[in-house]
Design an enzyme around this catalytic site. Structure first.
Site, PDB file in Angstrom:
ATOM      1  N   LYS A 164      75.335  -9.526  46.160  1.00 28.58           N
ATOM      2  CA  LYS A 164      75.448  -8.110  46.512  1.00 28.58           C
ATOM      3  C   LYS A 164      75.413  -7.880  48.017  1.00 28.58           C
ATOM      4  CE  LYS A 164      75.424  -6.440  42.211  1.00 28.58           C
ATOM      5  NZ  LYS A 164      76.549  -5.677  41.649  1.00 28.58           N
ATOM      6  N   GLU A 172      73.620   3.440  44.065  1.00 28.29           N
ATOM      7  CA  GLU A 172      73.073   3.342  42.719  1.00 28.29           C
ATOM      8  C   GLU A 172      72.632   1.903  42.521  1.00 28.29           C
ATOM      9  OE1 GLU A 172      76.147   2.772  43.441  1.00 28.29           O
ATOM     10  OE2 GLU A 172      76.450   0.880  42.375  1.00 28.29           O
ATOM     11  N   SER A 206      75.628 -15.676  40.247  1.00 26.98           N
ATOM     12  CA  SER A 206      75.648 -14.500  41.119  1.00 26.98           C
ATOM     13  C   SER A 206      74.302 -14.181  41.747  1.00 26.98           C
ATOM     14  CB  SER A 206      76.157 -13.290  40.328  1.00 26.98           C
ATOM     15  OG  SER A 206      75.371 -13.103  39.165  1.00 26.98           O
TER      16      SER A 206
HETATM   17  C1  LIG Z   1      72.623 -11.088  40.103  1.00 21.37           C
HETATM   18  C2  LIG Z   1      73.629 -10.113  39.612  1.00 21.37           C
HETATM   19  N1  LIG Z   1      74.764 -10.555  39.065  1.00 21.37           N
HETATM   20  C3  LIG Z   1      75.694  -9.724  38.596  1.00 21.37           C
HETATM   21  C4  LIG Z   1      75.514  -8.358  38.617  1.00 21.37           C
HETATM   22  C5  LIG Z   1      76.579  -7.488  38.030  1.00 21.37           C
HETATM   23  O1  LIG Z   1      77.375  -6.881  38.995  1.00 21.37           O
HETATM   24  P1  LIG Z   1      78.860  -7.329  39.230  1.00 21.37           P
HETATM   25  O2  LIG Z   1      79.534  -7.418  37.927  1.00 21.37           O
HETATM   26  O3  LIG Z   1      79.412  -6.257  40.101  1.00 21.37           O
HETATM   27  O4  LIG Z   1      78.850  -8.637  39.942  1.00 21.37           O
HETATM   28  C6  LIG Z   1      74.346  -7.835  39.168  1.00 21.37           C
HETATM   29  C7  LIG Z   1      74.148  -6.368  39.202  1.00 21.37           C
HETATM   30  O5  LIG Z   1      73.148  -5.820  39.426  1.00 21.37           O
HETATM   31  C8  LIG Z   1      73.387  -8.743  39.683  1.00 21.37           C
HETATM   32  O6  LIG Z   1      72.253  -8.290  40.217  1.00 21.37           O
END
Ligand SMILES: Cc1ncc(COP(=O)(O)O)c(C=O)c1O
Lengths: 265, 395
Positions: free
Chosen positions: B88, B110, B371
């Site tokens: 993020k 948000e 992620s």
């Molecule tokens: C670690 C992590 N992965 C994935 C996501 C999902 O978001 P996105 O699909 O935009 O990557 C979030 C959202 O809060 C997150 O904190």
């Protein structure tokens, strides 16, 4: 080319006639289905000095609405309110003033542009306000609505530049909705300076009536806005009274007080 | 994955379905981002900050033990190692820099899991900006530690009590607040969703994940690309950033993993919400349905419009992982590799665990974007695993 539909212009004609007779226009808003007797409320409001009635088809995610209309929408949805049921009710009602629905685009998309447009027309609805359809996105809906004889009322905001305002107004039918302040629907202690500016800018460009809504909550505020605008749209102040239990009589009394306010009485 | 043009369209998806009061702000943002993104000095400053402050590039780690167990070669793009613990940060550093160029002094955001809120609060602290974060009241409970983190970073967290009190409602509230404050406030949206230019801008700001990973994979895989590239999908930003590095440059299969209870592309219907046309969970009348997932970051009834397009043209496919297999994957990656993943990221792992030797042929090479890290989820997982946790018994 199909011939012009029979009911085209009903809303604009009605409001323009009232305005040209010297009246200021009062358009109260009620969320459809928010309580058992919402149609009785609508009749009472319509009979108490309204020139048209805005009826909200509740949506789960009302992006431009503040807490009061959010609460009314939630209540309506919890009562099982659907667009079809509301329109079936409206088809049987005789409010004596033009009805304009306010809703969000997803409800239209889900039903289909043409089906929604013709259902509105069959239910006696003369216009539609769809706040999440700005000029660039309104085409498919506006075309279907034009064909069905339903006026797509476009919105102009304090942030709308002057060239753009001209193009929006050109696409507007029925009347032009002036967003009185940058913000969501809700009651405010005072009218924003932007209300008169938006109304003045819009009126300079069109003969369509220009009504201002968002943040107009009292008879005094309605009168103030009507010094420039052709009329006012009052939503949260009325809906809040209904949420507090005002009922048809209370709604009628509040509407009458707005009428007296804009009539200068 | 190119420029969606002035109308913000990805095929039939995308667009800018916002109230007139927000059109000028979206146009201003699009203009500012187009200028910044065409400016080499912006790229230079962005990448320099992501390196010196954000800890980029993040490594690609080969999971030797799990690979052996699964019979596929599993590589992880380690966004969990970025500052603030997830991908993020890439997006918010970029947006904060654009906000500065526009002369805005305040950021609103948000957040679902709290990771985007923490990242935004971090960027606001870094740039000396004011910050308000909207978070569903259910999520402020599930992710209490992240609420405190945001407050430590100087942000104000406002709990949202409308609707299901999760991510969708936080987006509604942030948009409402933005309408009233557009003059001095930038809405720092956390994923590839919302009105144009957000889906495109956020994908571009996240493409560093995929661009790095493609190069890193080629060096690990002797010049080849992975057979599969897998990422979890909430709004879809880590997946979009990852896919952007592979969609045009490689023949890798792209797989997005949604939460079973928030599977907009699997069971959703095209519609309009939060300013975009995309696949949405909704009922027959068009009312938006609530998503349901143990992972707050995937608890969203929609998906970024470009994903809907990638699915429509067949360049990517979208699958789901359920809560139980996700909890299992969370533990299995922890124990086998010493990496505690975010519950969101564990969805991508769970799909690979379930499909290795099935939809994923033996011997395939698989890149998963991890992620984020799981620190924020440890307390919740302990509660979910219940009595067995903390007793010394194997959970
Ligand atoms: C670690 C992590 N992965 C994935 C996501 C999902 O978001 P996105 O699909 O935009 O990557 C979030 C959202 O809060 C997150 O904190």
């Amino acid at each position: 080319m199909s011939p012009p539909p029979p009911v085209a212009g009903v809303l604009a004609d009605h409001l323009r006639r009232r305005r040209d007779d010297g009246a200021k226009l009062l358009v109260p808003y009620v969320t459809a289905g928010m309580q058992d007797d919402w149609l009785t409320v609508a009749e009472a409001v319509a009979a108490s000095g309204a020139d048209a009635l805005e009826v909200g088809l509740p949506f789960s995610d009302p992006m431009i609405d503040g807490p009061v209309i959010q609460a009314a929408s939630l209540r309506a949805l919890q009562r099982g309110t659907t667009p079809r049921r509301v329109l079936a009710d409206l088809a049987l009602a005789d409010l004596g003033v033009p009805i304009v629905v306010m809703t969000y685009y997803n409800l239209i998309l889900r039903m289909g542009h043409r089906r929604m447009a013709s259902l509105l027309a069959e239910s006696g609805v003369t216009g539609a306000i769809v706040p999440d359809l700005p000029l660039e996105e309104v085409g498919p809906w506006a075309t279907a609505a034009d064909e069905a004889g339903v006026a797509t009322v476009m919105l102009v905001a304090p942030s709308t530049g002057s060239e753009r305002m001209g193009r929006i107004i050109e696409r507007s039918r029925g009347f032009v909705y002036g967003i009185g302040r940058m913000g969501v629907t809700g009651e405010r202690a005072a009218v924003a300076a932007s209300a008169a500016l938006v109304a003045g800018a819009a009126k300079a460009r069109t003969d369509l009536p220009v009504c201002v809504g968002i943040g107009v909550s009292t008879p005094e505020q309605a009168a103030e806005v009507c010094r420039v605008a052709d009329g006012v749209i009052v939503g949260s102040a009325l809906v809040r009274r209904l949420l507090d239990g005002a009922g048809p009589d209370g709604a009628a009394a509040f509407t009458a007080s707005l009428r007296r306010g804009i009539d200068g009485g | 994955m190119g420029d969606p043009g002035p109308t913000g369209r990805f095929g039939e998806f995308g667009g800018r379905f916002v109230p007139e009061s927000l059109v000028a702000a979206c146009e201003e943002l699009e203009h500012a981002f187009r200028q910044a993104w065409a400016d080499p000095s912006f790229h230079h400053a962005f990448e320099a900050l992501l390196a010196s402050y954000g800890g980029r590039p993040t490594p690609v780690t080969e999971c030797t033990r799990l690979s052996e167990e699964l019979g596929v070669r599993l590589l992880l793009k380690r966004e969990d190692l970025a500052h603030t613990g997830s991908h993020k940060l890439n997006n918010v550093i970029g947006q904060a820099m654009v906000a500065q160029r526009m002369g805005k002094r305040r950021l609103i955001a948000e957040t679902g899991a709290g990771q985007h809120g923490v990242a935004t609060a971090t960027a606001a602290a870094l740039f000396g900006m004011e910050c308000v974060v909207y978070m569903g009241a259910l999520d402020t409970e599930r992710q209490a530690l992240n609420v405190f983190r945001m407050e430590l970073l100087g942000a104000e967290v406002r709990a949202v009590h409308s609707g299901a009190r999760t991510l969708k409602d936080a987006v509604n509230e942030a948009m409402r607040e933005w309408v009233a404050t557009v003059g001095d406030t930038h809405y720092c949206l956390g994923s590839v969703m919302g009105p144009h230019p957000y889906p495109w801008m956020v994908r571009e700001l996240q493409r560093i994940v995929g661009d790095e990973a493609r190069v890193q994979c080629r060096s690990i895989l002797d010049g080849s690309d992975p057979d599969l590239v897998v990422a979890c999908v909430g709004g879809g930003s880590n997946a979009a950033g990852t896919f952007a590095g592979f969609a045009d440059a490689t023949a890798s299969q792209l797989v997005g993993v949604e939460a079973y209870g928030g599977a907009a592309l699997t069971v959703g219907v095209p519609g309009v919400l939060h300013g975009m046309r995309s696949a949405l969970l909704q009922d027959e009348a068009g009312q938006i349905r609530e998503a349901e997932s143990i992972s707050a970051g995937l608890d969203y009834p929609g998906i970024g419009p470009e994903h809907a397009h990638l699915a429509a043209i067949g360049r990517a496919r979208y699958v789901t992982a359920g809560d139980a297999e996700v909890l299992d994957a969370f533990q299995r990656l922890s124990r086998a590799e010493g990496i505690i993943p975010a519950l969101e990221s564990a969805h991508a792992i769970a799909w690979v665990l379930a499909q290795a030797g099935k939809e994923i042929p033996d011997g395939s090479t698989v890149l998963v974007t991890l992620s984020g890290r799981g620190d924020k989820d440890v307390a919740q997982v302990r509660d979910l695993l219940g009595a067995r946790a903390g007793t010394g018994e194997r959970v």
